[in-house]
Structures are given as C-alpha cells and as structure tokens.
Design a protein around this motif. Structure first.
Motif, PDB file in Angstrom:
ATOM      1  N   ASP A  93       0.731  -1.210  -0.037  1.00 16.59           N
ATOM      2  CA  ASP A  93       0.105  -0.008   0.077  1.00 16.59           C
ATOM      3  C   ASP A  93       0.925   1.296  -0.076  1.00 16.59           C
ATOM      4  N   SER A  94       1.946   1.063   0.487  1.00 12.68           N
ATOM      5  CA  SER A  94       2.818   2.334   0.545  1.00 12.68           C
ATOM      6  C   SER A  94       4.326   2.440   0.238  1.00 12.68           C
TER       7      SER A  94
ATOM      8  N   ARG B 233      -1.960   0.546  -7.918  1.00 12.54           N
ATOM      9  CA  ARG B 233      -1.910   1.184  -6.518  1.00 12.54           C
ATOM     10  C   ARG B 233      -2.933   2.494  -6.653  1.00 12.54           C
TER      11      ARG B 233
ATOM     12  N   GLY C 250      -6.334   1.990  -5.390  1.00 11.93           N
ATOM     13  CA  GLY C 250      -6.518   2.324  -3.998  1.00 11.93           C
ATOM     14  C   GLY C 250      -6.499   1.039  -2.942  1.00 11.93           C
ATOM     15  N   PRO C 251      -6.053   1.450  -1.637  1.00 13.24           N
ATOM     16  CA  PRO C 251      -5.936   0.331  -0.637  1.00 13.24           C
ATOM     17  C   PRO C 251      -7.187  -0.487  -0.372  1.00 13.24           C
ATOM     18  N   PRO C 252      -7.017  -1.535   0.359  1.00 11.60           N
ATOM     19  CA  PRO C 252      -5.760  -2.263   0.399  1.00 11.60           C
ATOM     20  C   PRO C 252      -5.253  -3.082  -1.025  1.00 11.60           C
ATOM     21  N   VAL C 253      -4.024  -2.985  -1.137  1.00 12.20           N
ATOM     22  CA  VAL C 253      -3.431  -3.628  -2.511  1.00 12.20           C
ATOM     23  C   VAL C 253      -2.802  -5.015  -2.016  1.00 12.20           C
ATOM     24  N   THR C 254      -3.361  -6.095  -2.338  1.00  8.76           N
ATOM     25  CA  THR C 254      -2.880  -7.294  -2.107  1.00  8.76           C
ATOM     26  C   THR C 254      -2.578  -7.937  -3.482  1.00  8.76           C
TER      27      THR C 254
ATOM     28  N   PRO D 150       0.752  -6.660   5.236  1.00  7.39           N
ATOM     29  CA  PRO D 150      -0.288  -5.722   5.376  1.00  7.39           C
ATOM     30  C   PRO D 150       0.229  -4.277   6.015  1.00  7.39           C
ATOM     31  N   ALA D 151      -0.551  -3.339   5.584  1.00  9.48           N
ATOM     32  CA  ALA D 151      -0.372  -1.990   6.101  1.00  9.48           C
ATOM     33  C   ALA D 151      -0.480  -1.963   7.751  1.00  9.48           C
TER      34      ALA D 151
ATOM     35  N   TYR E  33      -4.787 -10.322   2.734  1.00 13.89           N
ATOM     36  CA  TYR E  33      -3.517 -10.061   2.736  1.00 13.89           C
ATOM     37  C   TYR E  33      -2.522 -11.436   2.956  1.00 13.89           C
TER      38      TYR E  33
END
Length: 114
Positions: free
Chosen positions: A39-40, A64, A68-72, A96-97, A105
């Motif tokens: 995510d980041s 991403r 948008g989040p969450p990115v898995t 995960p974030a 995740y």
C-alpha cells in the motif's frame, strides 16, 4: 533475504554443486527479511526487489493509484497486474499496512495466495 534454500540456485555465478552443498548446511529464518507494504512502498524500493523489478514495479504503482488500498497480491493477480507465479515469489516478502488485517493479505510466513 532468502526464504528458501532453493533460491541459492538463482544466485548469479554460483555453481549448482556449491548451491546444493550450501543448501544442506543452511538454516533459513525470516529474521532478516524486511517485508514490504504494498500500500505504501515507494517505486524505487519495489523496482530494486529481485522478484519485482522496474516493469512490475511500474505496474504495481499504477494499479495502486487506480485501485486504492488495500493492495494485495490476490487482487493484483485477479486484475492481471502480476501472474500467479510472480505473486508466489513475492508473497514471503510482503505484509499488510499497520493496523490493517484480513484474509485478503498474504503474510510473510505464507506463500499461499488468499
């Protein structure tokens, strides 16, 4: 950042017989693996990862920004951003974030896509 002794065979210039000998003498743990947060994490960190590289990092950061989040990994495979093989290789290196949990995740201790 090795998570499997089979990765020794991927080391450029390392003879296969030396890799087999070393594999039998190594004990690998996840202690030195620095998991990335999809995510980041920045583009340059993604691009430097040996299982991601420049082109896949570009695809991930574009995905991403659009999704948008969450990115898995599972969502990226489903969207055609990465292949199942790529996801399997990346899975031990992602987390995960902070503060986020869920079955979407892939955790560092698992290579199985969820």
């Amino acid at each position: 950042g090795f998570v499997d002794t089979g990765q020794l065979a991927e080391v450029y210039g390392l003879d296969s017989s030396v890799a087999r000998l070393a594999a039998g003498r190594l004990t690998l743990t996840f202690d030195l693996v620095r998991p990335i947060v999809l995510d980041s994490v920045g583009f340059s960190d993604l691009a430097r990862h040996p299982y991601i590289g420049y082109e896949t990092a570009r695809l991930i950061t574009r995905y991403r920004s659009l999704a948008g989040p969450p990115v898995t990994l599972g969502k990226m495979v489903g969207s055609g951003v990465i292949t199942t093989v790529q996801a399997g290789r990346i899975a031990p290196y992602v987390r995960p974030a902070r503060g986020v949990s869920g079955i979407d995740y892939e955790f560092i201790s698992s290579k199985v896509l969820k």
